[in-house]
Write a protein that holds these residues in place. Structure first.
Motif, PDB file in Angstrom:
ATOM      1  N   GLY A 196     -32.360  23.019   6.048  1.00 49.62           N
ATOM      2  CA  GLY A 196     -31.536  22.157   5.784  1.00 49.62           C
ATOM      3  C   GLY A 196     -30.921  22.893   4.375  1.00 49.62           C
ATOM      4  O   GLY A 196     -31.542  24.007   3.876  1.00 49.62           O
ATOM      5  N   ALA A 197     -30.369  22.363   3.509  1.00 52.99           N
ATOM      6  CA  ALA A 197     -29.248  22.879   2.134  1.00 52.99           C
ATOM      7  C   ALA A 197     -30.702  22.581   1.257  1.00 52.99           C
ATOM      8  O   ALA A 197     -30.886  23.242   0.930  1.00 52.99           O
ATOM      9  N   THR A 198     -31.662  21.957   1.572  1.00 56.70           N
ATOM     10  CA  THR A 198     -33.013  21.945   0.786  1.00 56.70           C
ATOM     11  C   THR A 198     -34.105  23.453   0.821  1.00 56.70           C
ATOM     12  O   THR A 198     -34.360  23.700   0.260  1.00 56.70           O
ATOM     13  N   TYR A 219     -28.893  15.431  -8.700  1.00 58.56           N
ATOM     14  CA  TYR A 219     -29.221  15.235  -7.825  1.00 58.56           C
ATOM     15  C   TYR A 219     -31.129  15.934  -7.835  1.00 58.56           C
ATOM     16  O   TYR A 219     -31.026  16.428  -8.189  1.00 58.56           O
ATOM     17  N   HIS A 270     -32.879  18.813  -7.065  1.00 57.88           N
ATOM     18  CA  HIS A 270     -33.095  19.624  -7.582  1.00 57.88           C
ATOM     19  C   HIS A 270     -33.805  19.937  -8.553  1.00 57.88           C
ATOM     20  O   HIS A 270     -34.040  21.097  -8.753  1.00 57.88           O
ATOM     21  N   ASN A 312     -23.093  20.806  -7.222  1.00 60.06           N
ATOM     22  CA  ASN A 312     -23.141  19.964  -6.110  1.00 60.06           C
ATOM     23  C   ASN A 312     -21.116  19.685  -6.190  1.00 60.06           C
ATOM     24  O   ASN A 312     -20.804  18.945  -7.269  1.00 60.06           O
ATOM     25  N   ASN A 317     -23.421  14.466  -5.414  1.00 58.50           N
ATOM     26  CA  ASN A 317     -24.310  13.428  -5.064  1.00 58.50           C
ATOM     27  C   ASN A 317     -25.263  12.354  -6.472  1.00 58.50           C
ATOM     28  O   ASN A 317     -25.533  13.843  -7.234  1.00 58.50           O
ATOM     29  N   ASP A 366     -23.774  24.093  -4.625  1.00 63.77           N
ATOM     30  CA  ASP A 366     -25.049  22.475  -3.480  1.00 63.77           C
ATOM     31  C   ASP A 366     -23.131  21.964  -2.738  1.00 63.77           C
ATOM     32  O   ASP A 366     -23.415  21.556  -3.321  1.00 63.77           O
ATOM     33  N   ILE A 389     -23.004  20.453   0.302  1.00 65.31           N
ATOM     34  CA  ILE A 389     -23.515  19.636   1.283  1.00 65.31           C
ATOM     35  C   ILE A 389     -22.835  19.115   2.162  1.00 65.31           C
ATOM     36  O   ILE A 389     -22.428  18.189   2.684  1.00 65.31           O
ATOM     37  N   TYR A 390     -21.451  17.801   0.856  1.00 58.74           N
ATOM     38  CA  TYR A 390     -20.218  17.384   1.399  1.00 58.74           C
ATOM     39  C   TYR A 390     -19.269  17.590   1.597  1.00 58.74           C
ATOM     40  O   TYR A 390     -18.031  16.728   0.885  1.00 58.74           O
ATOM     41  N   SER A 443     -26.635  18.231   7.918  1.00 61.96           N
ATOM     42  CA  SER A 443     -27.477  16.972   7.818  1.00 61.96           C
ATOM     43  C   SER A 443     -26.294  15.640   8.010  1.00 61.96           C
ATOM     44  O   SER A 443     -26.210  15.166   8.460  1.00 61.96           O
ATOM     45  N   LYS A 444     -25.339  16.288   6.826  1.00 60.35           N
ATOM     46  CA  LYS A 444     -24.465  15.061   6.392  1.00 60.35           C
ATOM     47  C   LYS A 444     -23.079  14.873   7.751  1.00 60.35           C
ATOM     48  O   LYS A 444     -22.856  14.546   8.265  1.00 60.35           O
ATOM     49  N   THR A 476     -29.569  14.842   9.653  1.00 59.35           N
ATOM     50  CA  THR A 476     -30.643  14.784   8.846  1.00 59.35           C
ATOM     51  C   THR A 476     -32.334  15.443   8.929  1.00 59.35           C
ATOM     52  O   THR A 476     -32.475  15.813   8.381  1.00 59.35           O
ATOM     53  N   ARG A 501     -33.154  19.636  10.469  1.00 60.39           N
ATOM     54  CA  ARG A 501     -33.149  19.932   9.037  1.00 60.39           C
ATOM     55  C   ARG A 501     -32.295  21.586   9.210  1.00 60.39           C
ATOM     56  O   ARG A 501     -33.275  22.895   9.519  1.00 60.39           O
ATOM     57  N   TYR A 533     -21.608   7.913  -1.659  1.00 60.26           N
ATOM     58  CA  TYR A 533     -22.365   7.126  -2.419  1.00 60.26           C
ATOM     59  C   TYR A 533     -21.704   6.711  -3.882  1.00 60.26           C
ATOM     60  O   TYR A 533     -20.270   7.312  -4.503  1.00 60.26           O
TER      61      TYR A 533
HETATM   62  C1  LIG Z   1     -26.935  16.825  -3.011  1.00 60.52           C
HETATM   63  C2  LIG Z   1     -27.272  17.184  -1.686  1.00 60.52           C
HETATM   64  N1  LIG Z   1     -28.026  18.829  -1.609  1.00 60.52           N
HETATM   65  C3  LIG Z   1     -28.803  18.728  -0.290  1.00 60.52           C
HETATM   66  C4  LIG Z   1     -29.392  17.034  -0.006  1.00 60.52           C
HETATM   67  C5  LIG Z   1     -30.254  17.404   1.518  1.00 60.52           C
HETATM   68  O1  LIG Z   1     -29.361  17.943   2.682  1.00 60.52           O
HETATM   69  P1  LIG Z   1     -30.497  18.869   3.658  1.00 60.52           P
HETATM   70  O2  LIG Z   1     -31.375  17.419   4.469  1.00 60.52           O
HETATM   71  O3  LIG Z   1     -29.690  19.553   4.444  1.00 60.52           O
HETATM   72  O4  LIG Z   1     -31.797  19.462   3.351  1.00 60.52           O
HETATM   73  C6  LIG Z   1     -28.777  16.182  -0.437  1.00 60.52           C
HETATM   74  C7  LIG Z   1     -29.083  15.091   1.233  1.00 60.52           C
HETATM   75  O5  LIG Z   1     -29.087  14.106   0.470  1.00 60.52           O
HETATM   76  C8  LIG Z   1     -28.423  15.680  -1.109  1.00 60.52           C
HETATM   77  O6  LIG Z   1     -27.752  14.710  -1.420  1.00 60.52           O
END
Ligand SMILES: Cc1ncc(COP(=O)(O)O)c(C=O)c1O
Length: 388
Positions: free
Chosen positions: A96-98, A122, A125, A167, A171, A199, A201-202, A232-233, A238, A241, A319
């Motif tokens: 995942g991005a995480t 977020y 982070h 980001n 978010n 980041d 991801i969106y 994920s998005k 989600t 991973r 959001y």
């Molecule tokens: C800004 C941001 N980055 C990363 C993630 C998580 O991404 P991933 O599921 O790819 O780890 C989220 C999930 O809510 C998010 O809001």
């Protein structure tokens, strides 16, 4: 020495988001707190993964991801954003991005390094930085458009600053950084010799004709930018991973070592699924995501207004921050609990995104829900109005 948890545990306490989800489940409410999308996974992505499973792709993959996925990513960045990346050396597929963000911080930050972070932020982070003993330094964006100035950037920098974290789309703010803002950040990063973690991801959730821009694409920025995104998005997966980091080969190698150490590899049978999605779905898929979520945004924000909660229309992501200053309770946690108890709709208190929640009195709702669920939530929120 007495038994006990490590000191770093204090920085990764249960988040408000999880706390609200637990409460929502207990009360049988509609969960608009967590950023989990209910929308269907594209068929081609599911078929790609089931095919890989049927072919028994059960073993470890290369730590940086299967070649096919990295090549599909390189192709996406070339055609969509005009960014040329070497799939062999500049992409690390992670959990995942995480996972990608965690590995990037591990690889590039030392304890005590300061990282400029925009507020609202977020929470992951901040917790990730804290867990690695890096120091977030906050730059408060000014609502309603979440703007910042050169002076704000200069006020946040010190001799210990090593990076700035963006980001976009954001978010929880929904902010989509403009090209001019990214150029301002790029100039600042250049001047102070900083890494830029971005980041994205969106990236495919953009409203009112907005376009996504990455600082990675700006002249001279690829050597200092670590672009993080994932599936994920975009593909509503989600739990699969799978995300990635794109950066200069020097940084990618170090990020890859940490990815190997912590995760070994992203799930092997699922990587071909997202690779098939990347290779097969064209621009119309991504545009339809924005259109579909734009519709949900409008529907939900209208309902918030009707329920007496003021909200600025988000520019991207899924959001919305709503003003709850008039609701009972002294903290945004109390106010979010009030909304949950009276309407059965869970949101996230502003305390999860701001150091001083009372500056703003906001809660965050996630509108990435099936239309039926969203309609039910809109209807339930009207109870707030009836109680006025
Ligand atoms: C800004 C941001 N980055 C990363 C993630 C998580 O991404 P991933 O599921 O790819 O780890 C989220 C999930 O809510 C998010 O809001």
């Amino acid at each position: 020495m007495a038994l006990g948890t490590s000191e770093r545990c204090r920085s990764v306490l249960q988040s408000d988001i999880r706390m609200m989800s637990v409460e929502c489940h207990r009360l049988g409410g509609i969960n608009l707190s967590q950023g989990v999308c209910d929308t269907p996974v594209p068929g081609v992505v599911l078929e790609g993964a089931s095919h890989a499973l049927s072919q028994r792709q059960n073993s470890y993959t290369h730590y940086a991801g299967i070649g096919g996925l990295r090549e599909a990513l390189a192709e996406k960045y070339r055609t969509m954003y005009g960014i040329d990346v070497d799939p062999q050396q500049e992409i690390v597929v992670s959990a995942g991005a995480t996972g990608a963000m965690y590995c990037a911080f591990q690889a590039l930050l030392n304890p005590g390094d300061e990282v400029i972070v925009f507020e609202p932020y977020y929470g992951y982070h901040i917790s990730t930085l804290n867990a690695l003993q890096a120091v977030p330094v906050f730059l408060s964006l000014t609502s309603p458009d979440w703007t910042f100035s050169e002076a704000d950037l200069e006020a946040a920098v010190s001799s210990r600053t090593r990076a700035i974290l963006i980001n976009t789309p954001g978010n929880p703010s929904g902010k989509v950084f403009t090209l001019a803002e990214l150029q301002r950040i790029a100039d600042f990063a250049e001047e102070h010799d900083l890494f830029v973690f971005t980041d994205e991801i969106y990236e495919h959730f953009l409203y009112d004709g907005r376009r996504h821009h990455s600082p990675f694409a700006l002249p001279g920025m690829r050597k200092r930018t670590v672009l993080i995104s994932g599936f994920s998005k975009t593909f509503s997966v989600t739990g699969w991973r799978i995300g990635y980091a794109i950066s200069d080969a020097r940084w990618a190698q170090a990020i890859g070592y940490f990815n190997d150490l912590v995760y070994v590899c992203a799930p092997s049978a699922l990587q071909p699924g997202v690779a098939a999605g990347l290779a097969t779905l064209d621009t119309s898929y991504y545009l339809s995501l924005s259109a579909e979520y734009g519709f949900k945004r409008n529907r939900f924000c209208r309902a918030l207004g009707e329920a007496g909660l003021n909200a600025v229309l988000p520019q991207g992501a899924y959001y919305v921050l709503a003003d709850v200053s008039h609701l009972p309770g002294s903290t945004t946690r109390d106010k979010a609990m009030h909304i949950l108890r009276t309407t059965g709709v869970a949101s996230v208190p502003g305390s999860a995104f701001f150091r001083n929640e009372n500056d703003q009195h906001l809660v965050r709702f996630c509108y990435a829900k099936d239309d039926v669920v969203l309609d039910a939530a809109c209807e339930r929120l009207m109870k707030l109005k009836e109680m006025d």
